[in-house]
Design a protein around this motif. Sequence first.
Motif, PDB file in Angstrom:
ATOM      1  N   ARG A 246     -44.159 -14.590   2.277  1.00  0.00           N
ATOM      2  CA  ARG A 246     -43.587 -14.364   0.830  1.00  0.00           C
ATOM      3  C   ARG A 246     -42.240 -14.532   0.535  1.00  0.00           C
ATOM      4  N   ALA A 247     -41.424 -15.034   1.640  1.00  0.00           N
ATOM      5  CA  ALA A 247     -40.056 -15.070   1.400  1.00  0.00           C
ATOM      6  C   ALA A 247     -39.236 -13.642   1.331  1.00  0.00           C
ATOM      7  N   MET A 248     -39.939 -12.877   1.951  1.00  0.00           N
ATOM      8  CA  MET A 248     -39.309 -11.490   1.710  1.00  0.00           C
ATOM      9  C   MET A 248     -38.720 -10.912   3.032  1.00  0.00           C
ATOM     10  N   ASN A 249     -37.837  -9.803   2.859  1.00  0.00           N
ATOM     11  CA  ASN A 249     -37.299  -9.362   4.341  1.00  0.00           C
ATOM     12  C   ASN A 249     -38.676  -8.614   4.957  1.00  0.00           C
ATOM     13  N   ARG A 250     -38.102  -8.139   6.353  1.00  0.00           N
ATOM     14  CA  ARG A 250     -39.320  -7.460   7.041  1.00  0.00           C
ATOM     15  C   ARG A 250     -39.630  -6.221   6.514  1.00  0.00           C
ATOM     16  N   LEU A 251     -38.833  -5.544   6.133  1.00  0.00           N
ATOM     17  CA  LEU A 251     -38.956  -4.241   5.348  1.00  0.00           C
ATOM     18  C   LEU A 251     -39.818  -4.146   4.293  1.00  0.00           C
ATOM     19  N   LYS A 252     -39.716  -5.295   3.435  1.00  0.00           N
ATOM     20  CA  LYS A 252     -40.905  -5.246   2.392  1.00  0.00           C
ATOM     21  C   LYS A 252     -42.288  -5.375   3.076  1.00  0.00           C
ATOM     22  N   GLY A 253     -42.441  -6.088   4.164  1.00  0.00           N
ATOM     23  CA  GLY A 253     -43.646  -6.053   4.645  1.00  0.00           C
ATOM     24  C   GLY A 253     -44.263  -4.788   5.289  1.00  0.00           C
ATOM     25  N   HIS A 254     -43.246  -3.885   5.738  1.00  0.00           N
ATOM     26  CA  HIS A 254     -43.308  -2.488   6.018  1.00  0.00           C
ATOM     27  C   HIS A 254     -44.018  -1.863   5.073  1.00  0.00           C
ATOM     28  N   LYS A 255     -43.299  -1.759   3.851  1.00  0.00           N
ATOM     29  CA  LYS A 255     -43.525  -1.286   2.657  1.00  0.00           C
ATOM     30  C   LYS A 255     -44.997  -1.287   1.986  1.00  0.00           C
ATOM     31  N   ALA A 256     -45.493  -2.758   2.314  1.00  0.00           N
ATOM     32  CA  ALA A 256     -46.616  -3.360   1.818  1.00  0.00           C
ATOM     33  C   ALA A 256     -47.810  -2.671   2.915  1.00  0.00           C
ATOM     34  N   GLY A 257     -47.379  -2.595   3.958  1.00  0.00           N
ATOM     35  CA  GLY A 257     -48.412  -1.934   4.847  1.00  0.00           C
ATOM     36  C   GLY A 257     -48.835  -0.584   4.654  1.00  0.00           C
ATOM     37  N   ILE A 258     -48.122   0.286   3.830  1.00  0.00           N
ATOM     38  CA  ILE A 258     -48.442   1.625   3.654  1.00  0.00           C
ATOM     39  C   ILE A 258     -49.708   1.758   2.887  1.00  0.00           C
ATOM     40  N   GLU A 259     -50.157   0.845   2.081  1.00  0.00           N
ATOM     41  CA  GLU A 259     -51.437   0.911   1.280  1.00  0.00           C
ATOM     42  C   GLU A 259     -52.508   0.765   2.351  1.00  0.00           C
TER      43      GLU A 259
END
Length: 260
Positions: free
Chosen positions: A44-57
Amino acid sequence: MNKPLDYIFPNPPEGLNLGALDLDNIPQHVAVIMDGNGRWAKKRAMNRLKGHKAGIEAVRETIRCASDLGVRYLTIYSFSTENWKRPQDEVVGLMDLFAKTMLAEVDGLHEENVRVRTIGDLSALPAETREAFEEAWQKTRNNTGMTLVVAVNYGSRQEILNAAEACVRRALARAAEGEDPTVALTEADFARGLYTADIPDPEVVIRTSGELRLSNFLLWQVAYSEFVITDTLWPDFDRYEFLRCLLAYQGRDRRFGAVK
């Protein structure tokens, strides 16, 4: 489990049969290697931390579902001893995310009667992160529902070394008391020195994102665990993926080395 399946799984995808789940064969301990946050973000052309935040759900969803189904222990691999090698900004962001998430979620977990504990070396964590986990433990330690085990700064090889050292110390203590220090060591004796000494071994280990390795996770404890691998990236993992994993587990013939 006191909630009906259609409450836990209100909108099952076509072809997923809730009736196939054997409620008398729910594993008491499920361990999850949460993988794929970085790839999810990259797609999604995001940085890795955005992926970690998305994983919280996905974490929330899995905790709720496991608890509702009657799983007694859910262990999630959140940060390994090797993860310190990641870029500094990602590590700092993760530590901040752990602290904020734990503080934000602990009241809800407490209301759900979930007990929160950690395995790993918390002493190396930033004070704010360490204190958040300790606060969660203190608040929920007397709860009687599912135990959420957060593996943070966890490495199984170090855990095994710690257990071996504990065995040596006990042998030296026996020698100091004039007892025989060469008493045969049993598996139970060794396991007393593990972080998980009071936790049953997991019946099933789930790994997301299609990877086929343990990554230094519960090497002693998973000797007879079933492995379920899903290609789903962790932020996309939901209760229906969890259900598929449980159905895959229930389809296994667990022989523990015996012939049936």
